[in-house]
Design a protein around this motif. Structure first.
Motif, PDB file in Angstrom:
ATOM      1  N   GLY A 295       0.076 -47.383  11.455  1.00  0.00           N
ATOM      2  CA  GLY A 295       0.001 -46.778  12.783  1.00  0.00           C
ATOM      3  C   GLY A 295      -1.238 -45.909  12.960  1.00  0.00           C
ATOM      4  O   GLY A 295      -1.921 -45.971  13.990  1.00  0.00           O
ATOM      5  N   VAL A 296      -1.540 -45.114  11.945  1.00  0.00           N
ATOM      6  CA  VAL A 296      -2.711 -44.226  12.024  1.00  0.00           C
ATOM      7  C   VAL A 296      -3.995 -45.053  12.097  1.00  0.00           C
ATOM      8  O   VAL A 296      -4.887 -44.776  12.899  1.00  0.00           O
ATOM      9  N   TRP A 297      -4.079 -46.103  11.293  1.00  0.00           N
ATOM     10  CA  TRP A 297      -5.274 -46.961  11.334  1.00  0.00           C
ATOM     11  C   TRP A 297      -5.441 -47.608  12.707  1.00  0.00           C
ATOM     12  O   TRP A 297      -6.541 -47.666  13.256  1.00  0.00           O
ATOM     13  N   LEU A 298      -4.329 -48.080  13.292  1.00  0.00           N
ATOM     14  CA  LEU A 298      -4.387 -48.684  14.625  1.00  0.00           C
ATOM     15  C   LEU A 298      -4.847 -47.663  15.673  1.00  0.00           C
ATOM     16  O   LEU A 298      -5.623 -47.996  16.569  1.00  0.00           O
ATOM     17  N   ALA A 299      -4.385 -46.424  15.532  1.00  0.00           N
ATOM     18  CA  ALA A 299      -4.839 -45.357  16.447  1.00  0.00           C
ATOM     19  C   ALA A 299      -6.341 -45.131  16.281  1.00  0.00           C
ATOM     20  O   ALA A 299      -7.057 -44.905  17.263  1.00  0.00           O
ATOM     21  N   GLU A 300      -6.822 -45.230  15.044  1.00  0.00           N
ATOM     22  CA  GLU A 300      -8.268 -45.081  14.805  1.00  0.00           C
ATOM     23  C   GLU A 300      -9.069 -46.210  15.454  1.00  0.00           C
ATOM     24  O   GLU A 300     -10.251 -46.043  15.755  1.00  0.00           O
ATOM     25  N   GLN A 301      -8.426 -47.359  15.665  1.00  0.00           N
ATOM     26  CA  GLN A 301      -9.114 -48.480  16.343  1.00  0.00           C
ATOM     27  C   GLN A 301      -9.055 -48.340  17.865  1.00  0.00           C
ATOM     28  O   GLN A 301      -9.529 -49.212  18.587  1.00  0.00           O
ATOM     29  N   GLY A 302      -8.432 -47.254  18.345  1.00  0.00           N
ATOM     30  CA  GLY A 302      -8.404 -47.005  19.788  1.00  0.00           C
ATOM     31  C   GLY A 302      -7.124 -47.405  20.493  1.00  0.00           C
ATOM     32  O   GLY A 302      -7.032 -47.339  21.713  1.00  0.00           O
ATOM     33  N   HIS A 303      -6.104 -47.816  19.719  1.00  0.00           N
ATOM     34  CA  HIS A 303      -4.827 -48.190  20.351  1.00  0.00           C
ATOM     35  C   HIS A 303      -3.953 -46.955  20.583  1.00  0.00           C
ATOM     36  O   HIS A 303      -4.081 -45.943  19.896  1.00  0.00           O
ATOM     37  N   ARG A 304      -3.037 -47.080  21.553  1.00  0.00           N
ATOM     38  CA  ARG A 304      -2.002 -46.051  21.759  1.00  0.00           C
ATOM     39  C   ARG A 304      -0.801 -46.509  20.938  1.00  0.00           C
ATOM     40  O   ARG A 304      -0.205 -47.545  21.232  1.00  0.00           O
ATOM     41  N   VAL A 305      -0.465 -45.739  19.914  1.00  0.00           N
ATOM     42  CA  VAL A 305       0.494 -46.228  18.920  1.00  0.00           C
ATOM     43  C   VAL A 305       1.805 -45.451  18.941  1.00  0.00           C
ATOM     44  O   VAL A 305       1.814 -44.218  18.980  1.00  0.00           O
ATOM     45  N   THR A 306       2.906 -46.193  18.907  1.00  0.00           N
ATOM     46  CA  THR A 306       4.234 -45.623  18.697  1.00  0.00           C
ATOM     47  C   THR A 306       4.700 -46.074  17.317  1.00  0.00           C
ATOM     48  O   THR A 306       4.874 -47.276  17.074  1.00  0.00           O
ATOM     49  N   ALA A 307       4.855 -45.120  16.394  1.00  0.00           N
ATOM     50  CA  ALA A 307       5.347 -45.422  15.050  1.00  0.00           C
ATOM     51  C   ALA A 307       6.829 -45.064  15.014  1.00  0.00           C
ATOM     52  O   ALA A 307       7.209 -43.935  15.301  1.00  0.00           O
ATOM     53  N   MET A 308       7.652 -46.045  14.674  1.00  0.00           N
ATOM     54  CA  MET A 308       9.099 -45.838  14.658  1.00  0.00           C
ATOM     55  C   MET A 308       9.590 -46.024  13.228  1.00  0.00           C
ATOM     56  O   MET A 308       9.135 -46.923  12.518  1.00  0.00           O
ATOM     57  N   ASP A 309      10.500 -45.163  12.781  1.00  0.00           N
ATOM     58  CA  ASP A 309      11.019 -45.305  11.429  1.00  0.00           C
ATOM     59  C   ASP A 309      12.371 -44.613  11.329  1.00  0.00           C
ATOM     60  O   ASP A 309      12.705 -43.754  12.147  1.00  0.00           O
ATOM     61  N   GLY A 310      13.122 -44.982  10.291  1.00  0.00           N
ATOM     62  CA  GLY A 310      14.419 -44.357  10.041  1.00  0.00           C
ATOM     63  C   GLY A 310      14.327 -43.146   9.132  1.00  0.00           C
ATOM     64  O   GLY A 310      15.340 -42.524   8.819  1.00  0.00           O
ATOM     65  N   SER A 311      13.108 -42.801   8.695  1.00  0.00           N
ATOM     66  CA  SER A 311      12.933 -41.670   7.781  1.00  0.00           C
ATOM     67  C   SER A 311      12.158 -40.534   8.442  1.00  0.00           C
ATOM     68  O   SER A 311      10.980 -40.682   8.774  1.00  0.00           O
ATOM     69  N   ALA A 312      12.813 -39.398   8.609  1.00  0.00           N
ATOM     70  CA  ALA A 312      12.142 -38.212   9.163  1.00  0.00           C
ATOM     71  C   ALA A 312      11.041 -37.733   8.223  1.00  0.00           C
ATOM     72  O   ALA A 312       9.980 -37.276   8.660  1.00  0.00           O
ATOM     73  N   VAL A 313      11.277 -37.863   6.904  1.00  0.00           N
ATOM     74  CA  VAL A 313      10.268 -37.453   5.910  1.00  0.00           C
ATOM     75  C   VAL A 313       9.011 -38.302   6.072  1.00  0.00           C
ATOM     76  O   VAL A 313       7.889 -37.794   6.103  1.00  0.00           O
ATOM     77  N   GLY A 314       9.194 -39.625   6.202  1.00  0.00           N
ATOM     78  CA  GLY A 314       8.067 -40.533   6.399  1.00  0.00           C
ATOM     79  C   GLY A 314       7.286 -40.201   7.649  1.00  0.00           C
ATOM     80  O   GLY A 314       6.047 -40.118   7.630  1.00  0.00           O
ATOM     81  N   LEU A 315       7.997 -39.968   8.761  1.00  0.00           N
ATOM     82  CA  LEU A 315       7.322 -39.695  10.035  1.00  0.00           C
ATOM     83  C   LEU A 315       6.570 -38.362  10.019  1.00  0.00           C
ATOM     84  O   LEU A 315       5.516 -38.230  10.642  1.00  0.00           O
ATOM     85  N   THR A 316       7.091 -37.365   9.287  1.00  0.00           N
ATOM     86  CA  THR A 316       6.380 -36.087   9.153  1.00  0.00           C
ATOM     87  C   THR A 316       5.057 -36.322   8.422  1.00  0.00           C
ATOM     88  O   THR A 316       4.009 -35.783   8.809  1.00  0.00           O
ATOM     89  N   LYS A 317       5.102 -37.154   7.380  1.00  0.00           N
ATOM     90  CA  LYS A 317       3.868 -37.470   6.651  1.00  0.00           C
ATOM     91  C   LYS A 317       2.908 -38.285   7.527  1.00  0.00           C
ATOM     92  O   LYS A 317       1.690 -38.118   7.456  1.00  0.00           O
ATOM     93  N   ALA A 318       3.463 -39.162   8.361  1.00  0.00           N
ATOM     94  CA  ALA A 318       2.636 -39.950   9.284  1.00  0.00           C
ATOM     95  C   ALA A 318       1.892 -39.028  10.249  1.00  0.00           C
ATOM     96  O   ALA A 318       0.702 -39.209  10.511  1.00  0.00           O
TER      97      ALA A 318
END
Length: 200
Positions: free
Chosen positions: A47-70
């Motif tokens: 998701g972060v790499w896609l945002a760096e390419q200029g996209h508007r990104v929604t990252a969805m996950d079942g882990s709050a820990v993962g999303l905090t790191k994202a």
């Protein structure tokens, strides 16, 4: 604490911070500056790499820990990332509001998978792309990652069935690749790569 919260609680990033190679190769197909949904994005590397390419990104996950790191990876890289905590068993994205859906090693139990795949395909706008890379059943011969349950692994035929009538297949491949994705995915692997496009 769920399985993924536990997995992502390590110091550093379980699957590294570099984007998936198949995604990097195919992202040129996506509409520039489009809306991209990345379900199962974990600690955010894709998701972060896609945002760096200029996209508007929604990252969805079942882990709050993962999303905090994202989110902290996105801040480090100076990009915006929208995160959504949810479970693919019943999470439903808004229909026809994304230009691409990116599924990288998102392995679900068979009872959940078909419905989740259909909902994710329905989230695409006409002409939008769904990109998927996942482990093939032959991955069970390798030690480079992935679930040990054959019912959670992908063949091109299985994906063709899941997305039949929803997406037009543009690419289907299975074979050996060498993974270098953090401590979680290392070494020779057997994967399935699939690309489908929403009609119109």
């Amino acid at each position: 604490m769920n399985f993924w919260d536990q997995s992502f609680s390590i110091s550093g990033y379980k699957y590294g911070v570099a984007p998936n190679a198949f995604l990097v190769e195919q992202q040129v197909r996506f509409r520039p500056g489009g809306d991209v949904l990345v379900p199962g994005d974990g600690e955010g590397r894709n998701g972060v790499w896609l945002a760096e390419q200029g996209h508007r990104v929604t990252a969805m996950d079942g882990s709050a820990v993962g999303l905090t790191k994202a989110q902290s990876l996105a801040s480090e890289r100076g990009v915006e990332l929208r995160t959504v905590l949810g479970d693919l068993a019943d999470w439903e994205p808004e229909p026809a509001c994304f230009d691409a859906v990116v599924l990288v090693f998102v392995h679900l139990p068979a009872a959940i998978r078909v419905g989740a795949h259909k909902r994710l395909a329905a989230a695409l706008r006409p002409g939008g792309w769904l990109l998927l890379e996942g482990f093939h059943p032959q991955q069970l011969q390798h030690r480079s990652g992935g679930p040990k349950d054959p019912a959670m692994l992908f063949t091109p035929e299985l994906l063709r069935d899941d997305f039949a009538g929803l997406l037009e297949e543009a690419l289907a491949w299975q074979g050996e690749v060498v993974l270098d994705e953090g401590p979680g995915h290392q070494g020779l692997a057997h994967t399935t790569r699939w690309l489908g496009q929403a009609p119109g």
